[in-house]
Design a protein around this motif. Structure first.
Motif, PDB file in Angstrom:
ATOM      1  N   VAL A 199      -1.460   0.698   0.971  1.00 32.99           N
ATOM      2  CA  VAL A 199      -0.969   2.068   0.817  1.00 32.99           C
ATOM      3  C   VAL A 199      -1.797   2.904  -0.156  1.00 32.99           C
ATOM      4  CG1 VAL A 199       1.379   1.474   1.461  1.00 32.99           C
ATOM      5  CG2 VAL A 199       0.703   1.326  -0.939  1.00 32.99           C
ATOM      6  N   GLY A 200      -2.549   2.263  -1.044  1.00 27.29           N
ATOM      7  CA  GLY A 200      -3.344   3.038  -1.988  1.00 27.29           C
ATOM      8  C   GLY A 200      -4.450   3.805  -1.313  1.00 27.29           C
ATOM      9  N   ASP A 201      -5.327   3.089  -0.624  1.00 23.82           N
ATOM     10  CA  ASP A 201      -6.416   3.753   0.081  1.00 23.82           C
ATOM     11  C   ASP A 201      -5.914   4.580   1.248  1.00 23.82           C
ATOM     12  OD1 ASP A 201      -9.204   3.100  -0.981  1.00 23.82           O
ATOM     13  OD2 ASP A 201      -8.259   1.140  -1.019  1.00 23.82           O
ATOM     14  N   LEU A 202      -4.799   4.156   1.864  1.00 17.61           N
ATOM     15  CA  LEU A 202      -4.258   4.948   2.961  1.00 17.61           C
ATOM     16  C   LEU A 202      -3.774   6.304   2.458  1.00 17.61           C
ATOM     17  CD1 LEU A 202      -3.683   5.009   5.968  1.00 17.61           C
ATOM     18  CD2 LEU A 202      -1.460   3.951   5.520  1.00 17.61           C
ATOM     19  N   SER A 203      -3.244   6.346   1.241  1.00 15.30           N
ATOM     20  CA  SER A 203      -2.849   7.629   0.653  1.00 15.30           C
ATOM     21  C   SER A 203      -4.041   8.570   0.577  1.00 15.30           C
ATOM     22  CB  SER A 203      -2.275   7.424  -0.757  1.00 15.30           C
ATOM     23  OG  SER A 203      -1.051   6.749  -0.722  1.00 15.30           O
ATOM     24  N   ALA A 204      -5.162   8.036   0.085  1.00 15.34           N
ATOM     25  CA  ALA A 204      -6.357   8.858  -0.036  1.00 15.34           C
ATOM     26  C   ALA A 204      -6.908   9.244   1.331  1.00 15.34           C
ATOM     27  CB  ALA A 204      -7.416   8.106  -0.840  1.00 15.34           C
ATOM     28  N   SER A 205      -6.918   8.286   2.263  1.00 16.00           N
ATOM     29  CA  SER A 205      -7.467   8.547   3.588  1.00 16.00           C
ATOM     30  C   SER A 205      -6.668   9.607   4.326  1.00 16.00           C
ATOM     31  CB  SER A 205      -7.490   7.242   4.398  1.00 16.00           C
ATOM     32  OG  SER A 205      -8.031   7.431   5.682  1.00 16.00           O
ATOM     33  N   GLN A 206      -5.351   9.572   4.153  1.00 15.28           N
ATOM     34  CA  GLN A 206      -4.482  10.507   4.863  1.00 15.28           C
ATOM     35  C   GLN A 206      -4.247  11.799   4.074  1.00 15.28           C
ATOM     36  OE1 GLN A 206      -1.166   8.618   6.822  1.00 15.28           O
ATOM     37  NE2 GLN A 206       0.082  10.464   6.774  1.00 15.28           N
ATOM     38  N   GLY A 207      -4.610  11.792   2.803  1.00 14.54           N
ATOM     39  CA  GLY A 207      -4.361  12.972   1.983  1.00 14.54           C
ATOM     40  C   GLY A 207      -2.926  13.080   1.512  1.00 14.54           C
ATOM     41  N   ILE A 208      -2.245  11.933   1.418  1.00 11.55           N
ATOM     42  CA  ILE A 208      -0.861  11.933   0.944  1.00 11.55           C
ATOM     43  C   ILE A 208      -0.845  12.208  -0.550  1.00 11.55           C
ATOM     44  CG2 ILE A 208       1.176  10.477   0.590  1.00 11.55           C
ATOM     45  CD1 ILE A 208       0.606   9.162   3.233  1.00 11.55           C
ATOM     46  N   ARG A 209       0.034  13.085  -0.981  1.00  8.32           N
ATOM     47  CA  ARG A 209       0.043  13.547  -2.368  1.00  8.32           C
ATOM     48  C   ARG A 209       1.019  12.733  -3.215  1.00  8.32           C
ATOM     49  NH1 ARG A 209       0.454  20.007  -1.973  1.00  8.32           N
ATOM     50  NH2 ARG A 209       0.336  19.782  -4.251  1.00  8.32           N
ATOM     51  N   LEU A 210       0.577  11.529  -3.555  1.00  8.48           N
ATOM     52  CA  LEU A 210       1.326  10.660  -4.449  1.00  8.48           C
ATOM     53  C   LEU A 210       0.487  10.413  -5.689  1.00  8.48           C
ATOM     54  CD1 LEU A 210       2.698   7.947  -1.986  1.00  8.48           C
ATOM     55  CD2 LEU A 210       3.919   9.904  -2.916  1.00  8.48           C
ATOM     56  N   GLY A 211       1.160  10.238  -6.822  1.00  4.31           N
ATOM     57  CA  GLY A 211       0.414  10.052  -8.054  1.00  4.31           C
ATOM     58  C   GLY A 211      -0.199   8.671  -8.190  1.00  4.31           C
ATOM     59  N   HIS A 212       0.487   7.637  -7.682  1.00  2.00           N
ATOM     60  CA  HIS A 212      -0.007   6.275  -7.814  1.00  2.00           C
ATOM     61  C   HIS A 212       0.715   5.394  -6.805  1.00  2.00           C
ATOM     62  CE1 HIS A 212       3.747   5.095  -9.837  1.00  2.00           C
ATOM     63  NE2 HIS A 212       3.648   6.207 -10.525  1.00  2.00           N
ATOM     64  N   ILE A 213       0.183   4.199  -6.613  1.00  3.55           N
ATOM     65  CA  ILE A 213       0.826   3.240  -5.721  1.00  3.55           C
ATOM     66  C   ILE A 213       2.173   2.852  -6.314  1.00  3.55           C
ATOM     67  CG2 ILE A 213       0.638   1.002  -4.598  1.00  3.55           C
ATOM     68  CD1 ILE A 213      -2.394   1.204  -4.955  1.00  3.55           C
TER      69      ILE A 213
END
Length: 307
Positions: A160-174
């Motif tokens: 989920v960490g890299d997927l957040s970045a890949s998808q542009g999901i706006r979360l502060g941390h895993i």
């Protein structure tokens, strides 16, 4: 049907630390993966291989699955990671974890190189298995193709960490997704989890939930593990030893679940013996489809050694 390898907890262990590797070998994790990727800085990646080789060859791992996370296929370290570690410790390595795959071609590269190494080293061809991280939107978009692309493949992991970045999901941390303060009315990972788990199950693979970074929030870790288990995952990463016991508990059936599953299966069997298509159980009508669900609970209990 998922594999017979137990993966309730997969402990991430930095390859640059012999001390942490030794502690991991003595832990209660089902699988330990010695990491060469994100937890090891570029300047230490080559040297860390030696720590991993010595750990695999010299430590007592008990019944644990011994794994190594290599660097991505797109990097200059990937082929060296595989060649050096398999050449010197391949007989003590069970699984290679491949990060940041984008499609089947990345899995094929690792599969082919492993076959060449096993053949040249007189190791059993195909014994070293693969787990792959689904942590890029490209991978999620073709996860069904990835899940069916190699006979070495045993598990898919949601990263989920890299997927957040890949998808542009706006979360502060895993881990922020379970804290309920990120402005989204629900589980932000539900679609990704569900799609990956479906692809894994359709191809006889284990589905593993990825890391939870808030190590000081055990309740959040347990909540996310429970969500993943409900959807069909069989385990979760532990990035700190304190998370191992939680994962081992969440992904094993409880005594109550086992008793209920046993009673439900028995009720269906008795109904069938009486020539009936369904049985009454806990105020509901259940049939062979329901028994199949509860059979899965009992099989899981046997695998975890709690039946």
């Amino acid at each position: 049907m998922p594999t017979n390898r137990l993966r309730r907890s997969e402990l991430s262990t930095p390859g640059h630390s012999p001390k942490m590797i030794a502690k991991a070998a003595a832990s209660e994790a089902d699988l330990v993966f010695l990491d060469l990727e994100d937890s090891v800085v570029a300047s230490q990646k080559v040297a860390a291989r030696r720590n991993i080789i010595e750990g695999l060859n010299n430590l007592d791992w008990g019944v644990k699955t011994r794994a190594c996370r290599i660097n991505p296929v797109s990097t200059q370290w990937c082929h060296g990671d595989l060649i050096e570690i398999v050449s010197e410790a391949g007989h003590n390595l069970d699984v290679v974890i491949v990060p940041k795959v984008f499609g089947p071609r990345d899995v094929w590269f690792v599969d082919d190189l492993l076959t060449q190494l096993e053949t040249s080293l007189d190791l059993e061809v195909g014994r070293i298995k693969l787990e792959v991280l689904i942590e890029e939107t490209q991978a999620l978009s073709c996860v069904e193709d990835i899940a069916s692309c190699s006979p070495r493949l045993e598990a898919l992991i949601l990263g989920v960490g890299d997927l957040s970045a890949s998808q542009g999901i706006r979360l502060g941390h895993i881990g922020a997704a379970s804290e309920g303060n990120y402005g989204y009315p629900g589980d932000v990972w539900h679609y990704a989890r569900n799609r990956m788990i479906g692809a894994a199950r359709a191809n006889g693979l284990d589905a593993i939930d990825g890391p939870f970074g808030a190590i000081s929030n055990p309740d959040g870790y347990e909540r996310e593990a429970s969500w993943a288990a409900t959807l069909g995952s069989v385990g979760k990463w532990a990035i700190h030893p304190s998370q191992i016991a939680i994962a081992n508990k969440v992904f094993a059936p409880t005594d109550v679940e086992i008793e209920r599953a046993t009673a439900a299966v028995r009720a269906v069997q008795e109904a069938e013996e009486a020539g009936l298509g369904a049985a009454a159980f806990e105020g509901m009508m259940i049939d062979a489809a329901t028994a199949r669900i509860f059979d899965g609970v009992l099989e899981r209990a046997r695998q975890c050694g709690v039946a």
